[in-house]
Design an enzyme around this catalytic site. Structure first.
Site, PDB file in Angstrom:
ATOM      1  N   THR A  60       0.817  -1.219   0.000  1.00  4.80           N
ATOM      2  CA  THR A  60       0.000   0.000   0.000  1.00  4.80           C
ATOM      3  C   THR A  60       0.846   1.262   0.000  1.00  4.80           C
ATOM      4  O   THR A  60       0.386   2.317  -0.447  1.00  4.80           O
ATOM      5  CB  THR A  60      -0.931   0.001   1.224  1.00  4.80           C
ATOM      6  OG1 THR A  60      -0.140  -0.209   2.409  1.00  4.80           O
ATOM      7  CG2 THR A  60      -1.944  -1.124   1.132  1.00  4.80           C
ATOM      8  N   SER A 101       3.696  -9.384   6.642  1.00  6.19           N
ATOM      9  CA  SER A 101       3.009  -9.896   5.451  1.00  6.19           C
ATOM     10  C   SER A 101       3.716 -11.099   4.849  1.00  6.19           C
ATOM     11  O   SER A 101       3.134 -11.818   4.035  1.00  6.19           O
ATOM     12  CB  SER A 101       2.894  -8.788   4.392  1.00  6.19           C
ATOM     13  OG  SER A 101       1.975  -7.800   4.795  1.00  6.19           O
ATOM     14  N   ARG A 146       2.558 -25.026 -10.008  1.00  6.38           N
ATOM     15  CA  ARG A 146       3.877 -25.674 -10.060  1.00  6.38           C
ATOM     16  C   ARG A 146       4.944 -24.798 -10.737  1.00  6.38           C
ATOM     17  O   ARG A 146       5.933 -25.302 -11.268  1.00  6.38           O
ATOM     18  CB  ARG A 146       3.807 -27.034 -10.755  1.00  6.38           C
ATOM     19  CG  ARG A 146       2.904 -28.013 -10.032  1.00  6.38           C
ATOM     20  CD  ARG A 146       2.946 -29.389 -10.625  1.00  6.38           C
ATOM     21  NE  ARG A 146       2.085 -30.296  -9.868  1.00  6.38           N
ATOM     22  CZ  ARG A 146       1.859 -31.562 -10.206  1.00  6.38           C
ATOM     23  NH1 ARG A 146       2.427 -32.065 -11.293  1.00  6.38           N
ATOM     24  NH2 ARG A 146       1.068 -32.316  -9.476  1.00  6.38           N
ATOM     25  N   LYS A 168      16.403 -16.766  -4.326  1.00  6.05           N
ATOM     26  CA  LYS A 168      15.932 -17.255  -3.026  1.00  6.05           C
ATOM     27  C   LYS A 168      14.571 -16.643  -2.730  1.00  6.05           C
ATOM     28  O   LYS A 168      14.411 -15.420  -2.765  1.00  6.05           O
ATOM     29  CB  LYS A 168      16.906 -16.862  -1.917  1.00  6.05           C
ATOM     30  CG  LYS A 168      18.198 -17.642  -1.894  1.00  6.05           C
ATOM     31  CD  LYS A 168      18.986 -17.227  -0.651  1.00  6.05           C
ATOM     32  CE  LYS A 168      20.310 -17.926  -0.560  1.00  6.05           C
ATOM     33  NZ  LYS A 168      21.075 -17.502   0.628  1.00  6.05           N
ATOM     34  N   LEU A 196      14.996   5.344  -6.182  1.00  6.31           N
ATOM     35  CA  LEU A 196      15.713   5.442  -4.918  1.00  6.31           C
ATOM     36  C   LEU A 196      15.585   6.813  -4.281  1.00  6.31           C
ATOM     37  O   LEU A 196      15.786   6.963  -3.079  1.00  6.31           O
ATOM     38  CB  LEU A 196      17.195   5.093  -5.130  1.00  6.31           C
ATOM     39  CG  LEU A 196      17.485   3.657  -5.592  1.00  6.31           C
ATOM     40  CD1 LEU A 196      18.980   3.455  -5.786  1.00  6.31           C
ATOM     41  CD2 LEU A 196      16.944   2.648  -4.587  1.00  6.31           C
ATOM     42  N   GLU A 210      24.979  -3.574   2.401  1.00  9.13           N
ATOM     43  CA  GLU A 210      25.226  -4.684   1.478  1.00  9.13           C
ATOM     44  C   GLU A 210      26.200  -4.272   0.380  1.00  9.13           C
ATOM     45  O   GLU A 210      27.036  -5.069  -0.062  1.00  9.13           O
ATOM     46  CB  GLU A 210      23.910  -5.167   0.858  1.00  9.13           C
ATOM     47  CG  GLU A 210      22.969  -5.847   1.834  1.00  9.13           C
ATOM     48  CD  GLU A 210      23.466  -7.222   2.284  1.00  9.13           C
ATOM     49  OE1 GLU A 210      24.317  -7.805   1.582  1.00  9.13           O
ATOM     50  OE2 GLU A 210      23.018  -7.700   3.333  1.00  9.13           O
ATOM     51  N   LYS A 272      27.274 -10.212  -7.041  1.00 15.15           N
ATOM     52  CA  LYS A 272      26.327 -11.232  -6.596  1.00 15.15           C
ATOM     53  C   LYS A 272      25.894 -12.110  -7.750  1.00 15.15           C
ATOM     54  O   LYS A 272      25.740 -13.332  -7.591  1.00 15.15           O
ATOM     55  CB  LYS A 272      25.116 -10.586  -5.922  1.00 15.15           C
ATOM     56  CG  LYS A 272      24.167 -11.642  -5.354  1.00 15.15           C
ATOM     57  CD  LYS A 272      23.243 -11.133  -4.289  1.00 15.15           C
ATOM     58  CE  LYS A 272      22.451 -12.298  -3.676  1.00 15.15           C
ATOM     59  NZ  LYS A 272      21.532 -11.864  -2.620  1.00 15.15           N
ATOM     60  N   GLU A 282      24.138 -22.315  -3.073  1.00  7.40           N
ATOM     61  CA  GLU A 282      24.876 -21.959  -1.851  1.00  7.40           C
ATOM     62  C   GLU A 282      25.602 -23.157  -1.252  1.00  7.40           C
ATOM     63  O   GLU A 282      25.476 -23.484  -0.076  1.00  7.40           O
ATOM     64  CB  GLU A 282      23.927 -21.360  -0.810  1.00  7.40           C
ATOM     65  CG  GLU A 282      24.658 -20.570   0.255  1.00  7.40           C
ATOM     66  CD  GLU A 282      23.753 -19.692   1.115  1.00  7.40           C
ATOM     67  OE1 GLU A 282      24.239 -19.157   2.101  1.00  7.40           O
ATOM     68  OE2 GLU A 282      22.570 -19.541   0.775  1.00  7.40           O
ATOM     69  N   ARG A 286      28.974 -19.058  -2.773  1.00  8.52           N
ATOM     70  CA  ARG A 286      27.896 -18.127  -2.422  1.00  8.52           C
ATOM     71  C   ARG A 286      27.915 -17.773  -0.944  1.00  8.52           C
ATOM     72  O   ARG A 286      27.374 -16.759  -0.522  1.00  8.52           O
ATOM     73  CB  ARG A 286      26.545 -18.727  -2.817  1.00  8.52           C
ATOM     74  CG  ARG A 286      25.401 -17.724  -2.750  1.00  8.52           C
ATOM     75  CD  ARG A 286      24.184 -18.201  -3.506  1.00  8.52           C
ATOM     76  NE  ARG A 286      23.089 -17.252  -3.420  1.00  8.52           N
ATOM     77  CZ  ARG A 286      21.926 -17.388  -4.037  1.00  8.52           C
ATOM     78  NH1 ARG A 286      21.719 -18.425  -4.823  1.00  8.52           N
ATOM     79  NH2 ARG A 286      20.979 -16.487  -3.902  1.00  8.52           N
ATOM     80  N   ASN A 290      27.804 -13.932   2.698  1.00  5.39           N
ATOM     81  CA  ASN A 290      27.366 -13.867   4.094  1.00  5.39           C
ATOM     82  C   ASN A 290      28.352 -13.134   4.983  1.00  5.39           C
ATOM     83  O   ASN A 290      28.232 -13.199   6.210  1.00  5.39           O
ATOM     84  CB  ASN A 290      27.138 -15.284   4.629  1.00  5.39           C
ATOM     85  CG  ASN A 290      25.904 -15.920   4.026  1.00  5.39           C
ATOM     86  OD1 ASN A 290      24.842 -15.327   4.006  1.00  5.39           O
ATOM     87  ND2 ASN A 290      26.064 -17.126   3.486  1.00  5.39           N
ATOM     88  N   HIS A 293      27.179 -11.419   8.033  1.00 12.61           N
ATOM     89  CA  HIS A 293      25.819 -11.870   8.301  1.00 12.61           C
ATOM     90  C   HIS A 293      25.732 -12.856   9.455  1.00 12.61           C
ATOM     91  O   HIS A 293      24.691 -12.961  10.098  1.00 12.61           O
ATOM     92  CB  HIS A 293      25.213 -12.503   7.042  1.00 12.61           C
ATOM     93  CG  HIS A 293      24.791 -11.501   6.021  1.00 12.61           C
ATOM     94  ND1 HIS A 293      25.691 -10.617   5.440  1.00 12.61           N
ATOM     95  CD2 HIS A 293      23.576 -11.224   5.468  1.00 12.61           C
ATOM     96  CE1 HIS A 293      25.028  -9.855   4.572  1.00 12.61           C
ATOM     97  NE2 HIS A 293      23.758 -10.198   4.586  1.00 12.61           N
ATOM     98  N   HIS A 297      23.201 -11.405  11.660  1.00 15.31           N
ATOM     99  CA  HIS A 297      21.890 -12.046  11.814  1.00 15.31           C
ATOM    100  C   HIS A 297      21.578 -12.319  13.277  1.00 15.31           C
ATOM    101  O   HIS A 297      20.417 -12.243  13.696  1.00 15.31           O
ATOM    102  CB  HIS A 297      21.854 -13.351  11.021  1.00 15.31           C
ATOM    103  CG  HIS A 297      21.540 -13.150   9.569  1.00 15.31           C
ATOM    104  ND1 HIS A 297      21.749 -14.112   8.617  1.00 15.31           N
ATOM    105  CD2 HIS A 297      21.036 -12.090   8.904  1.00 15.31           C
ATOM    106  CE1 HIS A 297      21.386 -13.655   7.426  1.00 15.31           C
ATOM    107  NE2 HIS A 297      20.949 -12.428   7.580  1.00 15.31           N
ATOM    108  N   HIS A 309      18.068  -4.632   9.079  1.00 13.74           N
ATOM    109  CA  HIS A 309      18.989  -5.679   8.634  1.00 13.74           C
ATOM    110  C   HIS A 309      20.366  -5.108   8.290  1.00 13.74           C
ATOM    111  O   HIS A 309      21.399  -5.602   8.755  1.00 13.74           O
ATOM    112  CB  HIS A 309      18.401  -6.368   7.402  1.00 13.74           C
ATOM    113  CG  HIS A 309      19.343  -7.293   6.694  1.00 13.74           C
ATOM    114  ND1 HIS A 309      19.628  -8.563   7.150  1.00 13.74           N
ATOM    115  CD2 HIS A 309      20.107  -7.121   5.578  1.00 13.74           C
ATOM    116  CE1 HIS A 309      20.505  -9.138   6.340  1.00 13.74           C
ATOM    117  NE2 HIS A 309      20.798  -8.295   5.389  1.00 13.74           N
TER     118      HIS A 309
END
Length: 1613
Positions: A60, A101, A146, A168, A196, A210, A272, A282, A286, A290, A293, A297, A309
């Site tokens: 929204t 969500s 599918r 991912k 942006l 990142e 990436k 991964e 890959r 991380n 991370h 994390h 994050h």
């Protein structure tokens, strides 16, 4: 949510952007540019597979911004594409923004809506939004019909450079983020940079984490761009499109800033894309993405959603870079550059960063403790087992490996900790280091670095500054100079060189206040520098942290005000913050009078700026003796090097003409002489040698005199050249006090001198008087007061003077034996100097605020540990008691385990078993040697002789212990490896565990008489003589010892069938213990008990009594002193060496027998007669020998009486925990009441100094003594510092009830209690229940039909036997919905689950154990409470029931080892899954499955195949018979399957899960063939035992439970 179709509109020209395409997985899938809306639809229509429906999903927040544009462009692009064809549908679906969500419910709602809209397989789904939208919508696309085509249109910077690339997709679940998802590659990823500009600045920073991370692992060039152009990039993002224009649509209209932005984002996306292309799933490379991370994390898991994050990852990047630095892979320069770069984009760089503190709040931030972070990291998907893996940098732009690297927990935890525990350097380490020359290069001088920065900034031209100190002080200086446009800079040589382009003294008013932290040098220098700004209006505020706002600035401000500068104090008179108003007059100059008796930095501040004053400066120093003249001389000498001459016209008067600095092409910063005092003082205090190659007699710094003027008079050998200094200290304790020393020329070094003076007790006069340091009262803290306060914690007396300190030395052995916590006052020099004292203090010290050393030597702790050899571990000084467990400093490691011992003792068999259990490689050193030499060992010996063989052995051993095999392996050495002194030296120096297997020599001799594969012993050598010769050599070389004796469990020396299985099990237990992977410790967070064995022979309790009397306990105590009561030793002379050795051997057998018979942790106790025991007090050597042996044998706990010898055991305890105990059998001295507890407090302090757990035992005189004892415990006990305190005697029994941990208990099966007043676990539980400390809980069996279940009888019998007030009842229901209120009830204690709910119950639980997850079913629910949070954990004990029963049967019938056997599972239903997992747990490698429906068997085999070397199905049981299974598990109730006799060949075990009828066809057939059989009811009881132990955290009363079940079973069936 809304849905609509576009109407036809008149076509307009398409505004097609010029784009840059980036390939991923062989397709140009990533498209970058500006204003891409028209381009997106044109590209989709022309180049992607046509769709009948396009579904655009957004949130929204973005609906009003973009959706109408996309709808209009969709229609226009279609009219240009195929105007005569009806347009496909464009459907819009909107979500609520935010992580909530991203759920299975939202995914289901989207899919239901798409089905309602008649979407089919030719639908294309577009995700317009950030990472939440992309992850969720991608998962929808992956599973709808599918899989349908999918396009990413990321609108946040973070999504562009991270989540949108790689395929991912996932949703979150209550168990964690992104746990349910799929790999589903988007057809396109459209990165429209124009969007942006709508981002809030915080979201821009979130994404830049990142971007910086990617450059840091991949591209030095891109990192330099990010580092040097932060302001330009921020401007390009946040202001580039705010005018709503179309700049950037084409390359011709693209601004410079937009070009830079596109470069930065495309470069990050390109990296990436490259990594994803080469490692889509991964599996290796890959993992590089991380970086930051793993720790990030973990922080995010605690602080989300308040902290984003990217903010968490930024902190993680810095911390993981510090890990690489600590391990010696990355330089400090790179760490600082990385932190500066992240900070430039508004990102936090530390866990206590103001950004995080502001976002999370102090209360939430207090939860971010190292122990909690380590716990979160323990379930990181990058881990391999318990091994944590981090991406380590080798340099900025390059990683150490092309994959994450294994890192020890201790290093990670130390890096995250806010404190550092420094332990005493062992005398052995000092002796070993005495012959080595340690070289330490301190970082660049802070004083010279700050002066060089200011000189180069004010100068003209480029200056390459090398060896610049990268510290907090220099960082704020650099930032302030840049904020005033005083210079520009760039980094070269991977950051080792700072290139400064001077501004020639042209400065402007900064946009914001100049915040200088606690940087005193920068604050003083810049106070004058700011006055050089040539502006006629505006002002600049110079400020700092709380301490900086207390430090004096008055004399400098007074001098500048008198000179005409306009300066006002914003807060406190005489200190920062200062407001300096610009009047257009600059710095007037002329005659300036300055009081210089407080700080020489005032003088240097005016000197450095004087050439740029409006007129020549005549600087007159007034007000008494000038302080720190060498620093003034340093400033003058450096000004000369930059082209400006200072004339000293009188002792305290200087003339500086107007001029300008001319920057030298290169300037090398000398190492910091103040910092150099620390490694040199380390050599002095520990009796070792150290060289500092960058400080000598020609140094500009006054502190360079320290070695000659302080260390040499204190007894050190000092060699100093013009550029180097070497110090060798006297023997430890040999430093001599200095009567009085004037340290005015080197005031900052007084803290180092004070620490040395604290132990300079070699001569009668033990007082050192330090003078000339008045300025140290007003440094980062009042350093003189600080040293007085902190030295007192070590037991050192001092006197504080206006201009100095008197230190009264204490002998090292008499320093406080506790471990003091040193407060550092945020002062780097306090931290580093007192860390030296910790290196010799008996208890070491915990240094708080360890990061304060970042001011001058950020890597000091790395140097102290890695280069100087001091034991250091992280210390969480902010942890609450519940967060730290005793001995938590012990960390699991991956160092290889080395096995030594006689040939034939079982090194290969046991080593291979342990290697399989722990997932390690097994290496036979002899096999390795034969492969290396190309000859067998007999051939080497026959051709070249034993000496040559030993040379080969030494070479191979050295390579194994230092190369790749030094980690992740179990290495078995040849029996004679210890014959070589060199080999013994290698083994003793090895930092991993060395385990010696001690044999029963009769068994070894028998084995060797048949072994022809190795050379025989010489004819003249009896095997027993060889062992006798080697025995002390083995003892010298090993860390742990394990007794291998198959006759222990038998009677009269006979070998017990199945004994080897127990030997293997307990050896694996020792390997786990020695590596720290499973320390088998008691949980100090909850009440616990240990049963004290009082018989002189453990065998008296076997086989049935030991399990019964340990019921309700968490540990078992072996009272070694009571073993003296055997006839053999009752009247023995323990002073006789032979008798003592025989007793030690007897104790070893008893200890091992106890180990074989109980899985509980052992408390090893040798109680002396004065302390209420039986051991002679004068047999000190034997007692110490036994206690050291306990550590070697791997006893989890060792009880050590508090005396002069306790520290020896404590310092050598390895992974054992020491219970430091004191008993007052009369109760005369140990009193608990406040005011009477002086002796108790003294003993508590002594106990904590030499133990992990304190134990104080008195005797009650009256009932009130129990209340006093309880109050004493409440004052002094915590899980972090446990205290066992109680009263003996009948009256004192209540104190046992209230004891918080490890309460000694007795049992009715014991002939006598070990102490007066001991009561049983049942009595304690009943009493605790009566006084409200053990509330009644309700346990259930969920399922249907369950009326015939024996579980209530079984568990209620257990509760009654343990004295617990709980109840177990049936809850029969056909649906799990009715169970929700039961699970939520406050008194819900746990539940068993049976059909039909084993799968249906899972959604009601918070998480599953790995076993339950793998089996796919839950039969046990365990409420786990942490703080106020309760989680329902689903477990499966069915497999544990099978494991326990099969192990017992194997032991009883000597069935083949599990690892060498084939097993057969009959059936393929739910129970068979538990059976397969049980066989995997037992180490079975080859398994057959038989089921009447072959397809189900094959499906099961396919699922469980990864757990076994070979897992296959058979269609006929005759086929299974050909594989000769030794273990057969039946899982089909009342099966009438034909069982061929050939199935039961040899020795084996048959187990049937059905318990009705008792004798199933499988068990009858097996019994006829003399196989051991396990009835289903036995499995039921065994799994129930495991359930009860998981619920109650204590040993279950197995006999009572079994009797109850059999009684019910016999009655009903």
């Amino acid at each position: 949510m809304s849905a609509s179709s576009d109407a036809q509109t008149a076509p307009r020209p398409l505004r097609l952007a010029e784009v840059e395409a980036i390939p991923v997985l062989g397709q140009d899938s990533i498209v970058c540019g500006f204003h891409l809306v028209d381009y997106i639809w044109k590209d989709i229509f022309e180049n992607l597979k046509a769709a009948s429906t396009y579904v655009l999903i957004t949130d929204t927040n973005l609906l009003a911004l973009y959706v109408e544009k996309y709808k209009e462009a969709f229609a226009t692009a279609w009219q240009h594409h195929r105007p005569s064809v009806t347009a496909p549908r464009l459907l819009i679906y909107t979500l609520q923004p935010g992580e909530t969500s991203k759920s299975r419910a939202t995914k289901g709602a989207i899919e239901d809506w798409m089905l309602e809209q008649k979407c089919t397989r030719d639908t294309m789904v577009l995700a317009l939004g950030g990472g939440v939208i992309g992850d969720l919508v991608g998962f929808v696309a992956a599973t709808f019909m599918r899989g349908v085509p999918f396009v990413q249109i990321p609108t946040s910077l973070l999504a562009m450079v991270d989540s949108s690339i790689g395929g991912k997709t996932a949703v979150d679940t209550p168990a964690g983020k992104n746990l349910i998802g799929a790999f589903w590659q988007p057809q396109r990823i459209f990165m429209d940079m124009a969007v942006l500009s709508t981002l809030p600045e915080r979201e821009f920073s979130n994404g830049m984490a990142e971007v910086v991370k990617t450059a840091a692992i991949w591209s030095p060039e891109e990192f330099e761009v990010l580092e040097s152009r932060a302001d330009d990039i921020r401007t390009a993002v946040l202001e580039g499109q705010k005018d709503g224009g179309s700049a950037g649509l084409t390359k011709a209209t693209r601004t410079v800033a937009q070009g830079l932005l596109l470069r930065v984002i495309a470069a990050s996306a390109r990296v990436k894309a490259h990594v994803v292309t080469h490692d889509e799933r991964e599996l290796g490379m890959r993992g590089l993405l991380n970086f930051g991370h793993t720790i990030g994390h973990a922080i995010e898991a605690i602080l989300s959603p308040q902290v984003l994050h990217g903010e968490c990852v930024a902190v993680g990047c810095v911390l993981e870079a510090e890990v690489a630095r600590r391990m010696g892979h990355l330089g400090e320069v790179s760490v600082k550059r990385l932190a500066r770069c992240l900070a430039a984009y508004g990102l936090p760089t530390a866990m206590d960063d103001p950004i995080i503190r502001r976002r999370a709040g102090d209360a939430k931030l207090a939860e971010v403790r190292p122990a909690r972070l380590m716990q979160v990291m323990g379930v990181d998907k990058k881990n391999i087992g318990t091994q944590k893996r981090l991406v380590l940098l080798k340099r900025l732009g390059q990683t150490l490996e092309m994959k994450p690297t294994n890192v020890d927990d201790a290093i990670i935890e130390a890096t995250m900790s806010d404190g550092m525990r420094v332990g005493p350097v062992a005398a052995e380490a000092v002796s070993a280091a005495a012959t080595l020359e340690t070289v330490v290069v301190p970082p660049g001088s802070k004083s010279i670095s700050n002066r060089a920065l200011q000189l180069a900034a004010l100068g003209q031209g480029e200056c390459r500054i090398k060896n610049l100190l990268h510290s907090d002080d220099t960082q704020v200086m650099l930032a302030a100079l840049q904020a005033m446009d005083g210079c520009s800079f760039r980094w070269e040589d991977d950051g080792d060189t700072l290139v400064v382009v001077g501004g020639g003294g042209q400065l402007r008013v900064a946009d914001q206040e100049l915040y200088l932290g606690n940087a005193g040098t920068a604050s003083r220098f810049l106070t004058t520098t700011v006055n050089l700004i040539d502006a006629s209006e505006g002002s600049t505020v110079v400020t700092g942290n709380a301490r900086m706002r207390q430090r004096p600035a008055g004399p400098l401000v007074d001098a500048l005000r008198t000179n005409g500068c306009v300066i006002e104090y914003c807060e406190r008179e005489g200190s920062l913050p200062l407001r300096i108003t610009h009047t257009g007059r600059g710095f007037p100059g002329g005659h300036i009078q300055l009081a210089a008796s407080v700080s020489s930095q005032y003088v240097s501040s005016i000197l450095l700026c004087a050439p740029y004053a409006q007129e020549a400066v005549r600087l007159e120093l007034v007000g008494g003796k000038v302080i720190s003249q060498p620093y003034i001389d340093m400033t003058i000498a450096m000004m000369e090097q930059f082209g400006c001459h200072v004339e000293r016209v009188a002792e305290n008067e200087y003339v500086i003409p107007r001029g300008a600095y001319s920057n030298p092409a290169e300037y090398v910063v000398e190492s910091d002489a103040s910092s150099a005092t620390y490694p040199l003082a380390f050599a002095a205090i520990t009796g070792t040698q150290c060289t500092v190659p960058s400080i000598g007699s020609s140094s500009l710094q006054g502190d360079a005199r320290f070695a000659v003027e302080v260390l040499r008079p204190m007894g050190c050998t000092v060699e100093q050249t013009a550029t180097t200094t070497t110090v060798r200290g006297p023997a430890r304790g040999g430093l001599q006090a200095l009567d009085e020393i004037d340290m005015e020329p080197m005031t900052d070094a007084f803290l180092t001198a004070a620490v040395l003076a604290a132990v300079a007790a070699a001569a009668p006069n033990c007082t050192t008087r330090i003078r000339g340091i008045a300025n140290q009262h007003v440094k980062e803290c009042d350093r003189i007061e600080a040293m007085c306060t902190e030295l007192a914690k070590f037991g050192v007396a001092t006197e504080n003077h206006a201009d100095g300190i008197d230190v009264h030395a204490q002998q090292i052995s008499k320093l406080n034996s506790e471990t003091p916590t040193v407060h550092c006052y945020d002062d780097h020099r306090v931290a580093m100097s007192l860390s030296l004292l910790a290196c010799v203090a008996p208890g070491g010290a915990v240094i708080e605020e360890r990061r304060c050393v970042g001011k001058t030597w950020p890597q000091w702790w790395d140097v102290l540990a890695r280069d100087l050899g001091a034991p250091t571990i992280g210390a969480d000084t902010g942890a609450t008691p519940a967060e730290v467990a005793p001995g938590s400093t012990t960390q699991a490691h991956d160092m290889s385990v080395v096995l030594i011992g006689m040939r034939g003792v079982g090194k290969t068999t046991l080593g291979q078993a342990a290697a399989r259990e722990l997932g390690l490689e097994f290496v036979d050193l002899d096999d390795l040697l034969e492969r290396d030499v190309g000859q067998t060992i007999p051939e080497i010996i026959n051709r070249s002789g034993w000496p040559t063989f030993r040379e080969h052995e030494t070479r191979v051993l050295a390579g194994a212990l230092s190369g790749e095999l030094s980690r992740g392996a179990i290495i078995a050495c040849g029996g004679g490896v210890v014959e070589s002194e060199t080999n013994r030296t290698l083994l003793k120096a090895y930092t991993g565990p060395v385990i010696c297997l001690t044999p029963n020599m009769e068994h070894v001799a028998e084995y060797l008489s048949h072994d022809k594969l190795r050379p025989a012993y010489a004819i003249t050598s009896d095997i027993h003589d060889v062992y006798g010769r080697r025995l002390p050599l083995y003892a010298e070389s090993c860390d742990y010892e394990y007794l291998v004796d198959k006759s222990l469990l038998g009677h009269d020396g006979a070998e017990q069938p199945g004994a080897w299985a127990l030997i293997e099990r307990d050896f694996i237990r020792l390997v786990h213990f020695s590596t720290g992977s499973n320390l088998n410790r008691v949980d100090m967070q909850r009440p616990s008990k240990f049963v004290s064995l009082t018989s002189p022979n453990v065998r008296d309790y076997l086989p049935a009594r030991l399990p019964a009397l340990t019921a309700g306990a968490q540990a078992v105590e072996l009272r070694v002193d009571l073993l003296l009561e055997t006839p053999e030793f009752a009247a023995a002379d323990l002073a006789d060496n032979k008798t003592g050795t025989e007793f030690v051997s007897h104790v070893h057998r008893q200890f091992t027998l106890l180990r074989h018979s109980s899985r509980l942790p052992v408390i090893f106790t040798v109680r002396t007669q004065p302390q209420g025991g039986r051991f002679p007090v004068d047999a000190v050597e034997l007692r110490l020998r036994l206690l050291h042996n306990a550590v070697q044998w791997g006893s989890e706990y060792v009880d050590v009486e508090v005396d002069d010898h306790a520290a020896q055991i404590y310092s050598a305890r390895r992974n054992s925990l020491v219970i430091a105990s004191f008993h007052d059998p009369i109760g005369a001295r140990l009193r608990w009441n406040a005011g009477e507890d002086e002796f108790a407090l003294e003993m508590l302090g002594r106990a904590r100094a030499c133990g992990d757990i304190a134990k104080l035992i008195s005797t009650a005189r009256n009932w009130e003594d129990n209340s006093a004892c309880h109050a004493f415990v409440q004052r002094h006990h915590s899980p972090a510092t446990p205290l066992i305190a109680l009263n003996m005697g009948y009256i004192g029994q209540m104190s046992r009830v209230l004891c918080p941990c490890l309460t000694p208990i007795t049992h009715s099966l014991l002939s006598v209690a070990s102490a007066p007043g001991q009561i049983s676990a049942k009595q304690i539980n009943e009493a605790r229940a009566l006084i409200g400390l053990l509330p009644a809980q309700r346990f259930y069996l969920f399922g249907t039909p369950i009326q015939q279940s024996p579980s209530p009888a079984m568990h209620n019998a257990a509760f009654a036997a343990l004295g617990m007030p709980h109840s177990y009842e049936l809850k029969e229901t056909s649906t799990v919905d009715a169970l929700e209120p039961v699970l939520a009830a406050e008194n819900f204690g746990g539940a068993s689950v049976t059909i039909p709910h084993k799968q249906a119950i899972i959604p009601l639980l918070d998480c599953l154990t790995p076993a339950a997850e793998r089996i796919g079913a839950v039969n046990t629910i365990i409420p786990v409470v942490e703080g106020v949070q309760r989680q329902l954990v689903g477990d499966n004990t069915d497999y544990l029931g099978i494991v326990g029963c099969l192990r017992q049967a194997q032991f009883e019938c000597s069935a083949p080892s599990f690892t060498a056997s084939t097993a057969l599972v009959i059936g393929a239903g739910g129970t068979s899954r538990a059976a397969l997992y049980a066989l995997h747990t037992l180490g079975v490698r080859c398994v057959l499955i038989f089921n009447r429906t072959e397809a189900r068997a094959q499906e099961l085999a396919d699922e469980f195949a990864p757990l076994f070397e070979k897992l296959s199905t058979v269609t006929q049981l005759e086929d299974a018979a050909a594989s000769a299974p030794a273990y057969i598990i039946g899982t089909i109730p009342a099966s009438d399957i034909y069982l061929p006799e050939a199935l039961f060949s040899g020795v084996g075990v048959a187990l049937d899960m059905a318990y009705k009828p008792r004798w199933t066809p499988l068990l009858e057939a097996a019994s006829r063939r003399k196989w051991a059989v396990v009835h289903g009811v036995a499995v039921l009881i065994e799994q129930g035992i495991h359930q009860l132990e998981k619920w109650t955290h204590s040993v279950a009363p197995a006999k009572y439970m079994g009797d109850a079940v059999h009684s019910k079973y016999n009655m009903d069936f």
